[in-house]
Design a protein around this motif. Sequence first.
Motif, PDB file in Angstrom:
ATOM      1  N   PRO A 342       0.807  -1.411   0.010  1.00 36.95           N
ATOM      2  CA  PRO A 342      -0.054  -0.028  -0.060  1.00 36.95           C
ATOM      3  C   PRO A 342       0.902   1.242  -0.032  1.00 36.95           C
ATOM      4  CG  PRO A 342      -0.263  -0.990   1.945  1.00 36.95           C
ATOM      5  CD  PRO A 342       0.649  -1.850   1.341  1.00 36.95           C
ATOM      6  N   LEU A 343       2.175   1.034   0.282  1.00 37.28           N
ATOM      7  CA  LEU A 343       3.073   2.257   0.209  1.00 37.28           C
ATOM      8  C   LEU A 343       3.673   2.318  -1.110  1.00 37.28           C
ATOM      9  CD1 LEU A 343       4.434   1.540   3.826  1.00 37.28           C
ATOM     10  CD2 LEU A 343       2.641   3.116   3.173  1.00 37.28           C
ATOM     11  N   SER A 344       3.463   1.493  -2.162  1.00 32.50           N
ATOM     12  CA  SER A 344       3.995   1.671  -3.341  1.00 32.50           C
ATOM     13  C   SER A 344       3.231   2.056  -4.547  1.00 32.50           C
ATOM     14  CB  SER A 344       5.008   0.413  -3.540  1.00 32.50           C
ATOM     15  OG  SER A 344       5.926   0.107  -2.407  1.00 32.50           O
ATOM     16  N   ARG A 345       3.827   2.234  -5.883  1.00 33.95           N
ATOM     17  CA  ARG A 345       3.021   2.263  -6.959  1.00 33.95           C
ATOM     18  C   ARG A 345       3.565   1.243  -7.734  1.00 33.95           C
ATOM     19  NH1 ARG A 345       3.221   6.964  -9.795  1.00 33.95           N
ATOM     20  NH2 ARG A 345       5.319   7.555  -8.522  1.00 33.95           N
ATOM     21  N   SER A 347       2.677   1.230 -11.294  1.00 30.46           N
ATOM     22  CA  SER A 347       2.820   1.749 -12.617  1.00 30.46           C
ATOM     23  C   SER A 347       2.081   3.333 -12.544  1.00 30.46           C
ATOM     24  CB  SER A 347       1.292   1.004 -13.311  1.00 30.46           C
ATOM     25  OG  SER A 347      -0.061   1.665 -13.104  1.00 30.46           O
ATOM     26  N   LEU A 348       2.752   4.038 -13.456  1.00 30.14           N
ATOM     27  CA  LEU A 348       2.447   5.627 -13.395  1.00 30.14           C
ATOM     28  C   LEU A 348       0.989   5.901 -13.333  1.00 30.14           C
ATOM     29  CD1 LEU A 348       5.153   6.423 -15.909  1.00 30.14           C
ATOM     30  CD2 LEU A 348       5.362   6.604 -13.534  1.00 30.14           C
ATOM     31  N   SER A 349       0.363   5.019 -13.890  1.00 30.12           N
ATOM     32  CA  SER A 349      -1.310   5.517 -13.761  1.00 30.12           C
ATOM     33  C   SER A 349      -1.936   5.139 -12.431  1.00 30.12           C
ATOM     34  CB  SER A 349      -1.963   4.819 -14.826  1.00 30.12           C
ATOM     35  OG  SER A 349      -2.034   3.353 -14.380  1.00 30.12           O
ATOM     36  N   GLN A 350      -1.275   4.341 -11.571  1.00 26.76           N
ATOM     37  CA  GLN A 350      -1.799   3.856 -10.125  1.00 26.76           C
ATOM     38  C   GLN A 350      -1.254   5.078  -9.106  1.00 26.76           C
ATOM     39  OE1 GLN A 350      -0.043   0.372  -8.616  1.00 26.76           O
ATOM     40  NE2 GLN A 350      -1.242   0.324  -7.029  1.00 26.76           N
ATOM     41  N   ASN A 351      -2.506   5.208  -8.325  1.00 29.93           N
ATOM     42  CA  ASN A 351      -2.053   5.958  -7.282  1.00 29.93           C
ATOM     43  C   ASN A 351      -1.693   5.216  -5.936  1.00 29.93           C
ATOM     44  OD1 ASN A 351      -2.990   8.227  -8.689  1.00 29.93           O
ATOM     45  ND2 ASN A 351      -5.250   8.159  -8.157  1.00 29.93           N
ATOM     46  N   THR A 383       8.982   4.676  -5.759  1.00 26.37           N
ATOM     47  CA  THR A 383       7.734   5.261  -6.020  1.00 26.37           C
ATOM     48  C   THR A 383       6.926   6.010  -4.894  1.00 26.37           C
ATOM     49  OG1 THR A 383       6.700   3.163  -5.361  1.00 26.37           O
ATOM     50  CG2 THR A 383       7.521   3.512  -7.643  1.00 26.37           C
ATOM     51  N   ASN A 384       7.483   5.726  -3.740  1.00 29.53           N
ATOM     52  CA  ASN A 384       6.702   6.586  -2.551  1.00 29.53           C
ATOM     53  C   ASN A 384       7.126   7.909  -2.501  1.00 29.53           C
ATOM     54  OD1 ASN A 384       6.462   7.076   0.633  1.00 29.53           O
ATOM     55  ND2 ASN A 384       5.081   5.602   0.365  1.00 29.53           N
ATOM     56  N   HIS A 385       6.183   8.723  -1.773  1.00 28.35           N
ATOM     57  CA  HIS A 385       6.552  10.206  -1.712  1.00 28.35           C
ATOM     58  C   HIS A 385       6.075  10.540  -0.343  1.00 28.35           C
ATOM     59  CE1 HIS A 385       8.272  10.421  -5.897  1.00 28.35           C
ATOM     60  NE2 HIS A 385       7.209  10.022  -6.491  1.00 28.35           N
ATOM     61  N   THR A 386       5.774   9.681   0.393  1.00 31.57           N
ATOM     62  CA  THR A 386       5.188  10.053   1.616  1.00 31.57           C
ATOM     63  C   THR A 386       6.147   9.662   2.884  1.00 31.57           C
ATOM     64  OG1 THR A 386       3.773   8.247   1.851  1.00 31.57           O
ATOM     65  CG2 THR A 386       2.754  10.237   0.833  1.00 31.57           C
ATOM     66  N   VAL A 835      -0.100   7.863 -22.173  1.00 35.54           N
ATOM     67  CA  VAL A 835      -0.098   9.193 -22.323  1.00 35.54           C
ATOM     68  C   VAL A 835      -0.451   9.784 -21.014  1.00 35.54           C
ATOM     69  CG1 VAL A 835      -1.165  11.277 -23.272  1.00 35.54           C
ATOM     70  CG2 VAL A 835      -0.792   9.340 -24.596  1.00 35.54           C
ATOM     71  N   PHE A 836      -1.504   9.176 -20.260  1.00 40.64           N
ATOM     72  CA  PHE A 836      -2.034   9.624 -19.242  1.00 40.64           C
ATOM     73  C   PHE A 836      -1.320   8.979 -17.921  1.00 40.64           C
ATOM     74  CE2 PHE A 836      -5.360  10.343 -22.160  1.00 40.64           C
ATOM     75  CZ  PHE A 836      -5.511  11.624 -22.096  1.00 40.64           C
ATOM     76  N   TYR A 837      -0.388   8.530 -17.950  1.00 41.65           N
ATOM     77  CA  TYR A 837       0.490   7.920 -16.724  1.00 41.65           C
ATOM     78  C   TYR A 837       0.682   9.191 -15.643  1.00 41.65           C
ATOM     79  CZ  TYR A 837       1.074   3.045 -17.881  1.00 41.65           C
ATOM     80  OH  TYR A 837       1.069   1.694 -18.414  1.00 41.65           O
ATOM     81  N   ASN A 838       1.152  10.200 -16.436  1.00 41.07           N
ATOM     82  CA  ASN A 838       1.318  11.400 -15.634  1.00 41.07           C
ATOM     83  C   ASN A 838       0.738  12.715 -15.514  1.00 41.07           C
ATOM     84  OD1 ASN A 838       2.558  11.976 -17.889  1.00 41.07           O
ATOM     85  ND2 ASN A 838       4.520  13.000 -16.798  1.00 41.07           N
TER      86      ASN A 838
END
Length: 1381
Positions: A342-345, A347-351, A383-386, A835-838
């Motif tokens: 739950p602390l990782s992503r 793919s770029l499209s995943q929150n 991938t984590n930013h928190t 395209v919509f990953y970020n």
Amino acid sequence: MSNPPSSNLDLDRLLQLIISREKNLQNISFSNTHSSTSFHQETENSISINIPTNSNKIHEFRWILTALAAPESGSKPTNLVFYGINWEPTMLHALTSMLERSSRLEHVEFQKNVFSENGMWELSDMLGRNRGIRSIIFSECGIESTGALLISSALVKNVTLEELQIWEDSIGSNGAEELSRMIEVNSTLRLLLILDRHSITAAPLISAVLARNRNIEVHIWSKDEADANLKIVEFTPETNMLRIYRLNTRDSRRIVCALGWNTTVKSLDLSGIHLKSNWAKEFRQVLEQNRSLKEVKLSRTSLRDEAVVQIAAGLFKNKSLEKLALDGNRFGGIGVEHLLCPLSRFSLSQNQANTTLKSVAFGGRRTRIGRGGAAAILRMLDTNHTIEALSIIEDSSLRPEDVVGMFRSLEKNATLRYLSLGGCSGVNGELVMQTILGTLQVNPWIETIDLAGTPLQIEGKTDVIYRKLGNNASLVPENELLDNVPLTKPKCCRVFFCGQDLAGKSTLCGSIYHNFSYTKIPYMDHIRTLVNPVEQITRTAEVKIKSIQDGDMKISIWNLAGQHENFALHDIMFPSPGSPSFFFIVSSLFRKPLNREPKSLEEIEDDLLYWLRFIVSNSRRAQWQSMLPHITIVLTHSDKVSSPADTLNPALSLIQRLREIFQGFVEVYPMVFMVDSRSSVSVSKLTNHMRKMSMTILQKVPQVYQICNDMIEIISNWRSENHNKPAMKWNEFCELCQLKVPPLRIRSRRDNVEKKRRAVANSLHHVGEVIFFQDLGYIILDSMWFFGKVLSQLTKLVSGNVNTTIDHGFVSWLELERILRGRLKGQIPGMASKVFYNLEADDLVRMMLKLELCYEEDTGKNPKPRLLIPAILKDDQGRMPTWNLSTRDCVYVGRHLECHDTRHMLLTMGFFPRLQVQLHNKILKLNEQKGATYALEKDLISITINGIEVRVEFGAQNGNFVDVLACSNKTVTEVLRLFSQLIMPTIHNLCPGTALSEYAIRPDCVRYLIPPTFRRNQLLSSLILKEALLSMPADSMYDYQHTWSSAFNGNRLLLHSGFDYARNLLSDEDFHDVLHRRYWDLHRLAAELTVSIEHTQEPQKVEGNDGEQKIEPSLLSIAKGVELILQRLKVIDQEIKDLKLEIQGLKYHEHCLLVELHRKVDYLVNYNIQLEERKTPNMFYFVQVQNYSKRLVTRIISGMTALRLHMLCEYRREMHVVEDQVGCELLQVDNEAVKSLLPYMSKFMKLLTFALKIGAHFAAGMGEMIPDLGREVAHLIDSSLFYGPAPIAAGVIGASAIARIGATSTNAYPGRRCSRNPGQDIGAAQQWLLDFLKGQRISTGKDIADRFALWRVRYLDNGHIAWICQGHKETRSKEIAEIPF
């Protein structure tokens, strides 16, 4: 002071002490004894009583308790302690009676007391009724579960007891359950302390406290096998911390279930408790439900993989937990993977699922992270930013390679502040140390790295790491952030291909692109016949951009789509000032290349004019220009011209004329390129020109940061590594700067390079490499994608190519997102679905809002309301325009704004759609305008605000004007105030470099909504109207009327001719401005008159016909009189607010000035009566005949020729020009004439100007010889003009010009003094006149009458002599007598 113990004191003495008011005993303790009653006083307020409780002495105990409760007792105890008392019924009855009557008693403690069942019931009954006791303690009293039951039932009723302690007793599970039920009801208890022999009492009590969210401090103790005290549970509401020390699995599950909806516990510590997977399942529910828990410690709880999986599942939904410690457990790599999931992503499209957890700790000697766990750690760090703190403790499974990977992942992590690898055996080796130092070089945000107990620390190699951490915390000087950034010329240049549809731009761009590629085979020369069909098939209404790398120079070709629906987007794409760019204007020589129908010269001129004016208008929007826009004109389809000379030569002449017209606005390349776009040979010269022009432009434009050129290549590499993404977020840009660009790298946690990074991003935006949306935090890297694929969706909405619902220009936000998402995914080569990953479709919509291409419908709190897109609006052809608020009392006001320089500028096609958006947003921000309505049509804005209905119409046909029309029951001033405060500033803000002229529209045209085409002659310049008012006397200002001509539609009459008062065309503020300008004109005139002759003497009084008396008139007295009147004008300007009264006051003072003026003119006319007995008139002037009209000569210059001398009729107060006067010709003006005439003419012109300013008819008839009476002429005379070859005839000389004429005329002759006597000036002029007339053989009265139609007469009332005309001679015959000559 305490008394000594006494064993022989009798009871009476004790009772006397209790009753005495001298002693206030607050703390009393009773202890059982087998001897007689005794006591000793421990302190002034404390006493210890030893009393026997056998049957013979019970009555003494009762007497003491009764004395304590007696109202007359001086002792009011607050604390009572009973030691070893065996309570008999009578004694307990006395106790309860005393407790009920003691109002101040707060604390009661029973130590090793014995209660019978009935006694316990009586005590609890009293406790239920008591309202004073705050604390009660039972210590070793053997109350057991029965006593707990009775106490619980009492505390259910009690509302004052705050503290309950039961020590060294065994209340059992039943007693604990009863106390838990009491806790569920009782809300006043604040402290519960239980010391029981069994830990079974803890779970019911703490569960009740947690379930009911009670703020009760709880301490529960138990006994171990050695009879030592052990703490089981501790809960302190002050710290919101729950600490469980020892508990079995069943009780721990019960407690954790109570935490589901608890709000009082923020920190939970179960370290050392043996937990199982069943407990973890319950805790998962707690994590999903609880919203207050911030910290959880589960260290050394024997958790295995299955339990950690359950905890990780709870983290997916948890939104409050910030710290989680799982170190010292027994899970392995599977548990680590699930924990960090739950602390990782992935793919770029995943929150990221969990964004609240800040600290995680795991590891231990029994933990086996393994390869899977190491990979999960690396993924989380990437991938984590928190997460701000990560602890991996005493792990032996991580290898040095894993540690190296962790620190390399930290190079991109800007959030982690604390990292602990204490005791990890994998932190070993030179590679690990160098990797750590390299990470700290690019990642200054890590504050602490704990390497205690690692091989590196044991070997003493961690000191350099800690020194680097210290350096990362140091302060970087501010000057290092902004200075010393090298500049260089840019390396990329943009070429904009402008032209109408079917001009051949796309084919030309393709040919140039292939020419740059240096292919050996001539481009498409052998398949020329296939080009036209292909061109027609592939034509798209999209902006196309092609990039060419020519050595170290990059050239971007921007093909602006020529379709009409794309014109609204052209303003957005226009380069910023100083940007390295130039323009190709492409025009076809044929209307449609397929049918070979040539264009006329007018059509070619229209094409070129539009784009030239478009470029000038957009380039002038900037406040400064480093260089003029460079333009090259290209004519296409030259191969289809049958007779080149007949077709091309007129076109070249036309282009040469346009180059001359736009000189100073743009730089038009002198050579015109005529090409066949399909032939590489024909295009080669144009290609070489593009290359050379690009080099020239890059040398001329301002330099950019060297970093910008480096960033272009870095961004290109980044795109190739990231699926060719067309955009990046701001944090991705910052991350790229941190890793790849040392000058933009943050070197310390106290370093601040944000300003520099934004400067670089703005510079890249300036040169056209990116599009930087600073507020939205996005950088568009692919301009073709953004303009050609994203914004082009708006044009598809216009053309109806997209299947969506459009309601009067409104499109659903979600529908537009769907269109963008559906049209863009999978349609861009190299991008696929990434395209919509970020970049979300929602972000693209917000970019459109930022660019003012649409606005949000005001629908309250809806986060995604409908969007109105002005570009897709259509004309409402079927409805006749009408006013909704029109009544008989309405006023109608209109203003017409037109480009002042229509020859070079225009209002672009993108102007009005952005005006529609800006006006809406501006009205929406006005809180007081909640009732305003706003509606749009194509080229129309309809607003109703504050009772004023407004229509803003755009002249889209020629793009030169905007009409603002209004209908309202309010005054004209209020309507024009709305215009000036809301609408006009918004219009000027959108075209800052384009000067707009303002005209008043005829009110009847506004009332009947006459179409713009037919009201072109119903306009009046506001400036001209004000100038007309300024040129009029004050008494005519208020009633001044402007006459309108008739309005026709062909031969059909739309409006008759009519008139409107100026006061109905201007606001009160405008009218006051005109009056104030008149006032300041008078003020300046008076001041200048005073300064110009400040050394002159006062005029002498004229008496009769004294021949020797000489009158020396002066303008100084006029000026002084003017000053006095102007002082009164100032008072009037401050006090009079009403327009009519102010005009009347101005009119009165103008009259006073006029009287003073005539009086002083009389002095001039009658100057030196005895001079030749007034044989000649005094008031003469010169005119110059030009094109059968006369112009007044206001300045005399040596060398002037072809002048005629004329004289005025001098009748007092009615001086005027004599009609049909022959006059006398002056062949040439010499220097002597200039010296004699210049002072006289200066003073004469001052009087004339002054009279005109106040509306006097001084020298009537002269006005027609002076052009533009309402405007002051600021031409000055300098020394060189006295010897010029040509005459200068000007309008009415302004006050400032007059003052300076005198100064310059004096400077022209250095030997002449600066202040001559006025009498000498006028005498010299009269003497020159006598000599001149004699030279013309004019010496008798008959000669003067023949030439000038003037006769010499004497006034009968004062004897003055004057030369008057025949008309005055006849009408004033009774006031004068003719003097024969």
